[in-house]
Design an enzyme around this catalytic site. Sequence first.
Site, short mmCIF file in Angstrom:
data_model
loop_
_atom_site.label_atom_id
_atom_site.label_comp_id
_atom_site.label_asym_id
_atom_site.label_seq_id
_atom_site.Cartn_x
_atom_site.Cartn_y
_atom_site.Cartn_z
N TYR A 144 0.86 -1.19 0.00
CA TYR A 144 0.00 0.00 0.00
C TYR A 144 0.89 1.24 0.00
O TYR A 144 1.84 1.33 0.78
CB TYR A 144 -0.89 0.00 1.25
CG TYR A 144 -1.82 1.18 1.36
CD1 TYR A 144 -2.89 1.32 0.48
CD2 TYR A 144 -1.64 2.15 2.34
CE1 TYR A 144 -3.77 2.40 0.58
CE2 TYR A 144 -2.52 3.23 2.45
CZ TYR A 144 -3.58 3.35 1.57
OH TYR A 144 -4.44 4.42 1.68
N ASP A 239 9.23 2.92 -0.11
CA ASP A 239 8.15 3.53 0.66
C ASP A 239 8.41 3.18 2.12
O ASP A 239 8.06 2.09 2.59
CB ASP A 239 6.79 3.02 0.17
CG ASP A 239 5.64 3.59 1.00
OD1 ASP A 239 5.92 4.25 2.03
OD2 ASP A 239 4.48 3.34 0.63
N LYS A 267 3.84 8.72 9.02
CA LYS A 267 3.69 8.07 10.33
C LYS A 267 4.69 8.61 11.38
O LYS A 267 4.50 9.72 11.84
CB LYS A 267 3.73 6.55 10.15
CG LYS A 267 2.58 6.12 9.19
CD LYS A 267 2.23 4.67 9.18
CE LYS A 267 0.88 4.47 8.50
NZ LYS A 267 0.90 3.95 7.16
C1 PLP Z 1 0.23 4.41 5.85
C2 PLP Z 1 0.97 4.19 4.61
C3 PLP Z 1 0.87 5.05 3.51
C4 PLP Z 1 -0.13 6.15 3.44
O1 PLP Z 1 0.06 7.14 4.40
P1 PLP Z 1 -1.19 8.11 4.80
O2 PLP Z 1 -0.57 9.08 5.74
O3 PLP Z 1 -2.22 7.23 5.38
O4 PLP Z 1 -1.63 8.75 3.53
C5 PLP Z 1 1.72 4.85 2.44
N1 PLP Z 1 2.61 3.84 2.44
C6 PLP Z 1 2.73 2.99 3.47
C7 PLP Z 1 3.77 1.92 3.43
C8 PLP Z 1 1.91 3.12 4.57
O5 PLP Z 1 2.01 2.23 5.58
#
Ligand code: PLP
Length: 424
Positions: A144, A239, A267
């Site tokens: 994701y 990511d 995060k």
């Molecule tokens: C949480 C997450 C996102 C998205 O971040 P948001 O602040 O919710 O938009 C993207 N990549 C990874 C790996 C994530 O865990």
Amino acid sequence: MRYQRSSALFDEAYQYIPGGVNSPVRAFKSVGGVPVFMKSAKGAYLTDADDNVYVDYINSWGPAILGHTHPEVLEELKIQAEKGFSFGAPTELETEIAKFITENVPNIDQIRMVSSGTEACMSAVRLARGFTGRDKIVKFEGCYHGHSDSFLIKAGSGAATFGNPNSPGVTAGTAKDTLLARYNDFEQVEELFKQNPGEIAGIIIEPVAGNMGCVLPENDFLQKLRILCDENGSLLIFDEVMTGFRLAFGGAQELFNVKADLVTYGKVIGGGLPVGAFAGRNEIMDHLAPKGGVYQAGTLSGNPLAMRAGLKTLQLIKNDFEFFNRLEETTEVLDIEIGKILTEKGIHHTINRKGSMMSVFFDTDKVSDFDDAQKANHYTFNKFFHHMLENGIYLPPSGYETYFISDAIRDEEINMTLDAVRTF
Ligand SMILES: *Cc1c(COP(=O)(O)O)cnc(C)c1O
């Protein structure tokens, strides 16, 4: 009734907010039941609207790595709030945090702040496309990267190598530029590069996946992707929204000793306030506006309250030399002890873990890609989730999520957790 007030609040929210929540997973749709409404959090604990108390293994999906409402972060926020919430103009603070991060994370010279992980990943991909002059990206099933159109893509059927929209509203035109591969399947990625010569701007990957449950890279997968990108003039995008400042201060780049060309954050970097960021070497980041032509902007980007919370959180982590060892030890104990109890009970399971990320999968021996994660017994997971919830342990409400262990979880909380597992 244990969830009486939550239940009433959910009914009311349902009338005014789509599905009653501002982010889908919170609705408990996959585990069933009524979502628990929270009213406060401190250290390792959450308190819900009915005054039930929980040991928290979500920690706001990662940001609360120090535990909730850390007193030193709170103090910083109070001081900043007095000075102003937002200026829409540059501040010294933004340079301070950019300097601190680039000096302490490998392979990045410049960093651009945004307000979410979604924005960070969306912008990093645009930059990769702008830098390489190519359109296509490779992503992995089960990873994701936020909800921007290019990422809401699922594997095409049969021989199709390009993806299909995974949500109404994503166009076929967008989908054709996202190529899908199985996590840990290097040959499939190689095949995509062969089929699309000179067209792939980059590969985006969660270096340790957390959004199909915790899934680890195997057989030097990341190293091989690095080499493949180099051979093809494509960028490797890590990511690290989940893994950054969690697996190590320098994230997965440091832990696996693999250099990424672009890295995205979110995060932990905001310490609980809405922050994301993307970073890379000068030669790439110089292509961003206003210096370069790749456009990206944000009204609240670099917001002073968010920067204060983020910087203080990162400093506390950095200055505590035992921080990552301690988190890892806590998580290792949970991994081993939960595993022992489930085995004694004859409950077939496997636990994946890296650093302070872990997931329990039922009725399976191995989970190394999205197909494996889907084959796990999610019915048992849902029973496990509700049992733990009833016993004051707040796990992510889906078998496709990872637990985020915070530094506030210590022996007492571990024991409470294991007691709850014993009665499952
Ligand atoms: C949480 C997450 C996102 C998205 O971040 P948001 O602040 O919710 O938009 C993207 N990549 C990874 C790996 C994530 O865990």
